[in-house]
Design a protein around this motif. Structure first.
Motif, PDB file in Angstrom:
ATOM      1  N   ARG A 136      -3.036   6.450   7.322  1.00  0.00           N
ATOM      2  CA  ARG A 136      -4.447   6.494   7.693  1.00  0.00           C
ATOM      3  C   ARG A 136      -4.825   5.294   8.559  1.00  0.00           C
ATOM      4  O   ARG A 136      -5.568   5.422   9.540  1.00  0.00           O
ATOM      5  CB  ARG A 136      -5.311   6.534   6.432  1.00  0.00           C
ATOM      6  CG  ARG A 136      -6.799   6.742   6.720  1.00  0.00           C
ATOM      7  CD  ARG A 136      -7.580   7.086   5.473  1.00  0.00           C
ATOM      8  NE  ARG A 136      -7.448   6.030   4.453  1.00  0.00           N
ATOM      9  CZ  ARG A 136      -6.769   6.167   3.328  1.00  0.00           C
ATOM     10  NH1 ARG A 136      -6.128   7.299   3.055  1.00  0.00           N
ATOM     11  NH2 ARG A 136      -6.693   5.187   2.448  1.00  0.00           N
ATOM     12  N   ILE A 137      -4.276   4.123   8.214  1.00  0.00           N
ATOM     13  CA  ILE A 137      -4.545   2.930   9.018  1.00  0.00           C
ATOM     14  C   ILE A 137      -3.919   3.078  10.400  1.00  0.00           C
ATOM     15  O   ILE A 137      -4.521   2.723  11.421  1.00  0.00           O
ATOM     16  CB  ILE A 137      -4.007   1.672   8.306  1.00  0.00           C
ATOM     17  CG1 ILE A 137      -4.740   1.468   6.977  1.00  0.00           C
ATOM     18  CG2 ILE A 137      -4.178   0.441   9.187  1.00  0.00           C
ATOM     19  CD1 ILE A 137      -4.118   0.383   6.107  1.00  0.00           C
ATOM     20  N   GLY A 160       0.808  -1.208   0.000  1.00  0.00           N
ATOM     21  CA  GLY A 160       0.000   0.000   0.000  1.00  0.00           C
ATOM     22  C   GLY A 160       0.842   1.259   0.000  1.00  0.00           C
ATOM     23  O   GLY A 160       2.044   1.247   0.284  1.00  0.00           O
ATOM     24  N   LYS A 161       0.191   2.374  -0.298  1.00  0.00           N
ATOM     25  CA  LYS A 161       0.861   3.664  -0.333  1.00  0.00           C
ATOM     26  C   LYS A 161       1.136   4.182   1.078  1.00  0.00           C
ATOM     27  O   LYS A 161       0.466   3.791   2.039  1.00  0.00           O
ATOM     28  CB  LYS A 161       0.010   4.669  -1.088  1.00  0.00           C
ATOM     29  CG  LYS A 161      -0.264   4.310  -2.545  1.00  0.00           C
ATOM     30  CD  LYS A 161      -1.153   5.355  -3.198  1.00  0.00           C
ATOM     31  CE  LYS A 161      -1.447   5.010  -4.653  1.00  0.00           C
ATOM     32  NZ  LYS A 161      -2.349   6.013  -5.282  1.00  0.00           N
ATOM     33  N   ALA A 162       2.098   5.082   1.187  1.00  0.00           N
ATOM     34  CA  ALA A 162       2.470   5.635   2.495  1.00  0.00           C
ATOM     35  C   ALA A 162       1.296   6.339   3.152  1.00  0.00           C
ATOM     36  O   ALA A 162       1.071   6.197   4.362  1.00  0.00           O
ATOM     37  CB  ALA A 162       3.652   6.595   2.341  1.00  0.00           C
ATOM     38  N   GLU A 163       0.505   7.093   2.361  1.00  0.00           N
ATOM     39  CA  GLU A 163      -0.623   7.814   2.954  1.00  0.00           C
ATOM     40  C   GLU A 163      -1.723   6.860   3.429  1.00  0.00           C
ATOM     41  O   GLU A 163      -2.400   7.122   4.423  1.00  0.00           O
ATOM     42  CB  GLU A 163      -1.194   8.843   1.969  1.00  0.00           C
ATOM     43  CG  GLU A 163      -1.628   8.274   0.620  1.00  0.00           C
ATOM     44  CD  GLU A 163      -0.527   8.380  -0.419  1.00  0.00           C
ATOM     45  OE1 GLU A 163      -0.866   8.518  -1.616  1.00  0.00           O
ATOM     46  OE2 GLU A 163       0.661   8.345  -0.031  1.00  0.00           O
TER      47      GLU A 163
END
Length: 350
Positions: A209-210, A202-205
């Motif tokens: 968020r998680i 997944g992306k860093a952002e």
């Protein structure tokens, strides 16, 4: 002997403001005693339908309150010597009371003597808000610099486990209550374990968020009054300052005393109250040095004016009466304007 726990919480805020003065606990005890002696209804029904009832049982050397969960439905049964079941022998109008004991200590600390069925600590906040308009913010007293560690932690995993027979939404609030209630319908023996993690893809952002969501759920978990019922609770992540991996044991971070009590004593209402007062006063003395070392000193005197007298029905009734008065005044004002308008019209016609 039976095992009980004494939890320690601190009133950090009152009505949304930092509480830098002593909480007016003695005034609170006086108000509850006065309401009890006057026969004022002290029952409060929370948003989820739980009925709570508080009473003061001591004011010196420490104010001590009882908070009961009042039950008149889903009552347990009793059995005779042969195991034949029959209903509890309650007289008409009687209720089942499940009790938690609260003592108000120095430095705005509250010592909470719990049982498996009594209301959790946060229920006292609900009761004080509903009956007296007070909104205390309770935070757990911790053993070390755990707050600083968790603030720095870029969390990647949160995991907990507890025996299946203890699964109950009553241990938690909000989303966690839903999770535990659902789990209780899936299994009734063994160990229930749940793990939340960010994952590797997944992306860093998306990962951030998680992380933020897991952190919110950890905060909710830590503020629950029943963490000691769990077998395993850890948060893991990277220290944002050092880059080191940290594993934080949340069971060890809470400052909780475990004591042995005589169950026969705690089955007797009068004896249990006397014993609870003695236990809480002893805990206050034994732990005073730790609180003095780890918690800020509180200066000044309590503001007794913050605690009003109890009225039947609590603050909800007061607010409803005020709203009705405002509505009545508005209607009266509208009627006056209409009458005035009618008079003006007649003058113009004439």
């Amino acid at each position: 002997m039976a095992r009980r726990s004494v939890q320690f919480w601190r009133i950090e805020q009152l009505n949304g403001d930092e509480l830098s003065r002593p909480f007016p606990a003695r005034r609170l005890a006086e108000v509850l005693k006065k309401a009890q002696d006057s026969g004022v209804n002290r029952h409060f029904t929370s948003a989820d339908g739980t009925v709570l009832l508080a009473q003061a049982v001591a004011s010196s050397p420490l104010p001590v309150l009882l908070l009961d969960r009042v039950r008149d439905t889903n009552l347990p049964s009793v059995g005779d010597a042969l195991g034949r079941r029959k209903p509890l022998p309650l007289a008409p109008g009687d209720h089942l009371l499940e009790t938690t004991y609260f003592a108000f200590l120095k430095r705005n600390v509250i010592a909470v003597l719990t049982s498996g069925n009594g209301p959790r600590a946060s229920r006292m906040g609900e009761y004080l808000e509903g009956m007296l308009g007070l909104e205390p913010s309770l935070v757990p007293v911790v053993r070390e610099d755990i707050e600083e560690i968790l603030t720095r932690l870029e969390v990647s995993r949160f995991e907990f486990a507890l025996p299946a027979e203890r699964l109950s939404g009553k241990l938690m609030e909000g989303e966690w209550a839903d999770v535990l209630d659902s789990a209780s319908r899936l299994m009734n023996e063994g160990t229930f374990r749940i793990s939340l993690s960010v994952g590797r893809s997944g992306k860093a952002e998306d990962k951030q968020r998680i992380r933020d969501r897991i952190q919110q759920l950890i905060d909710l978990f830590r503020r629950a009054g029943s963490v000691e019922h769990f077998d395993y609770v850890v948060a893991e992540g990277k220290d944002s300052l050092t880059g080191d991996r940290e594993v934080v044991d949340l069971l060890k971070e809470r400052f909780i005393s475990h004591i042995e009590v005589d169950p026969d004593v705690f089955n007797d209402p009068q004896k249990s109250t006397t014993e609870a007062i003695a236990i809480l006063n002893r805990q206050a003395r034994d732990n005073e040095a730790f609180f003095a070392k780890t918690l800020p000193d509180i200066k000044g005197s309590a503001d007794s004016a913050l605690v009003p007298d109890i009225v039947a029905g609590g603050m909800a009734t007061v607010r409803a009466a005020m709203a009705a008065a405002v509505e009545s005044a508005d209607k009266a004002g509208q009627a006056s304007e209409e009458n005035q308008g009618g008079a003006d019209h007649e003058l113009v016609r004439g």
